[in-house]
Design an enzyme around this catalytic site. Structure first.
Site, PDB file in Angstrom:
ATOM      1  N   GLU A 190       8.642 -10.752  -2.465  1.00 31.15           N
ATOM      2  CA  GLU A 190       8.467  -9.668  -1.500  1.00 31.15           C
ATOM      3  C   GLU A 190       8.924 -10.180  -0.135  1.00 31.15           C
ATOM      4  OE1 GLU A 190       4.854  -6.814   0.195  1.00 31.15           O
ATOM      5  OE2 GLU A 190       4.459  -8.305  -1.374  1.00 31.15           O
ATOM      6  N   ASP A 200      -1.032  -5.847   8.330  1.00 32.78           N
ATOM      7  CA  ASP A 200      -1.016  -7.305   8.217  1.00 32.78           C
ATOM      8  C   ASP A 200      -2.009  -7.960   9.159  1.00 32.78           C
ATOM      9  OD1 ASP A 200       1.138  -7.616   6.289  1.00 32.78           O
ATOM     10  OD2 ASP A 200       2.420  -6.778   7.848  1.00 32.78           O
TER      11      ASP A 200
END
Length: 255
Positions: free
Chosen positions: A45, A56
Site C-alpha cells: 500500500e 492517519d
C-alpha cells in the site's frame, strides 16, 4: 480476475505493508517497495502524501509532511509504480484522499494507473455514494474502509462498492495506536461475510508478528503501516535502508 483477487486466491493469507511515497526520498521508496516484495509482502500500500491526512496518526502524518517537501506530483508516483512493475508482480495500491485525486482528474488517474500497472486504490474519505455520483474508477479495483461501528446497512453498501478486497479498520480512531485484534474484529468480519465473499484485510494498530498471526486466524490479510513507517523514519539516514526494512519484516513482522 484482477491481480489483487488472484493474489488473495493463491496466497491464502496475505501481508500488506504500507509505505509513504517519497519518505525519505522517492528513490528509496522504490527500493523499499521492491525489498518488501522480496521479503514476503503480497500487496504494498503506497500512501500518497497529503497535507491533511485525517485518517492517519502522528507517525504517518510526519512521513507525509516530510515527503511533501520534495514537491513530487502524482505523475512522479505513477512513474515509480511503472518502474516497480517492470521488476515485480507484487500487488500495488495507492492510498490517498479525494483532494489530490480530484485535482489530478479521476479519469486521467485511472487511465495512467492502468497503464503503469497499479492494481487498486483506497481513497480514505470517499464514500460508496460519492463513488457512484462521480462514476469514479470503473475499471480500477477500488477498496473501501469498514469499521466495527459500521451498521449492517453500511457494511452492505461498502461490500457492494469494493473490488479486489475490503479493508476492515480494526478499531475507531486514527492509525498508529495498539489494537486488541480479538476485541471487535472477529464479530465484524462475521457481519461482513453476510454481504460479500471478497477477501478482508485488517489494519490500524497492527504492529507485530503476533498481531499479524492473530489477524490471519480470522481474516485474509494483515496491514502494517505505522510500525513500518516508524522503522523507516528511525533508520532513514543509515546505509542499506531497503535491506534493513527487509530484515525487519522477516524478523519482526511476519509470523
Amino acid at each position: 480476475m484482477s491481480r489483487l483477487s488472484e493474489i488473495f486466491r493463491t496466497s491464502g493469507k496475505c501481508f500488506l505493508p504500507f509505505v509513504t511515497a517519497g519518505h525519505p526520498t522517492l528513490a528509496l521508496t522504490e527500493e523499499v517497495v521492491l525489498a518488501l516484495a522480496g521479503s514476503g509482502a503480497h500487496i504494498v500500500e503506497i500512501g500518497i502524501p497529503f497535507s491533511d491526512p485525517i485518517a492517519d496518526g502522528p507517525i504517518i502524518q510526519r512521513s507525509s509532511f516530510d515527503a511533501l517537501r520534495h514537491g513530487h506530483s502524482l505523475d512522479d508516483y505513477l512513474e515509480m509504480v511503472r518502474r516497480v512493475r517492470a521488476k515485480s508482480d507484487v500487488g500495488l495500491i495507492f492510498m490517498s484522499y479525494m483532494n489530490p485525486l480530484l485535482g489530478y482528474g479521476l479519469e486521467r488517474l485511472e487511465e495512467r494507473a492502468l497503464e503503469v500497472g497499479l492494481d487498486g486504490i483506497l481513497v480514505s474519505d470517499m464514500t460508496p455514494e460519492e463513488k457512484d455520483r462521480l462514476g469514479a474508477f470503473p475499471r480500477l479495483d477500488t477498496i473501501f474502509l469498514a469499521a466495527p461501528t459500521s451498521s449492517d446497512e453500511r457494511l452492505e453498501k461498502i461490500a457492494r462498492a469494493s473490488r479486489g478486497f475490503l479493508y476492515l479498520v480494526a478499531r475507531t480512531g486514527v492509525t498508529g495506536r495498539q489494537t486488541d485484534v480479538q476485541e471487535s474484529v472477529p464479530a465484524t468480519i462475521e457481519r461482513i461475510r453476510r454481504f460479500t465473499d471478497l477477501p478482508i484485510a485488517v489494519g490500524f494498530g497492527i504492529t507485530s508478528a503476533a498481531d499479524v498471526e492473530k489477524v490471519w486466524k480470522v481474516a485474509d490479510g494483515a496491514v502494517i503501516g505505522s510500525g513500518l513507517v516508524r522503522f523507516i523514519e528511525q533508520h532513514q539516514g543509515e546505509p542499506s535502508l531497503p535491506e534493513r526494512v527487509a530484515r525487519y519484516v522477516l524478523n519482526d513482522l511476519l509470523p
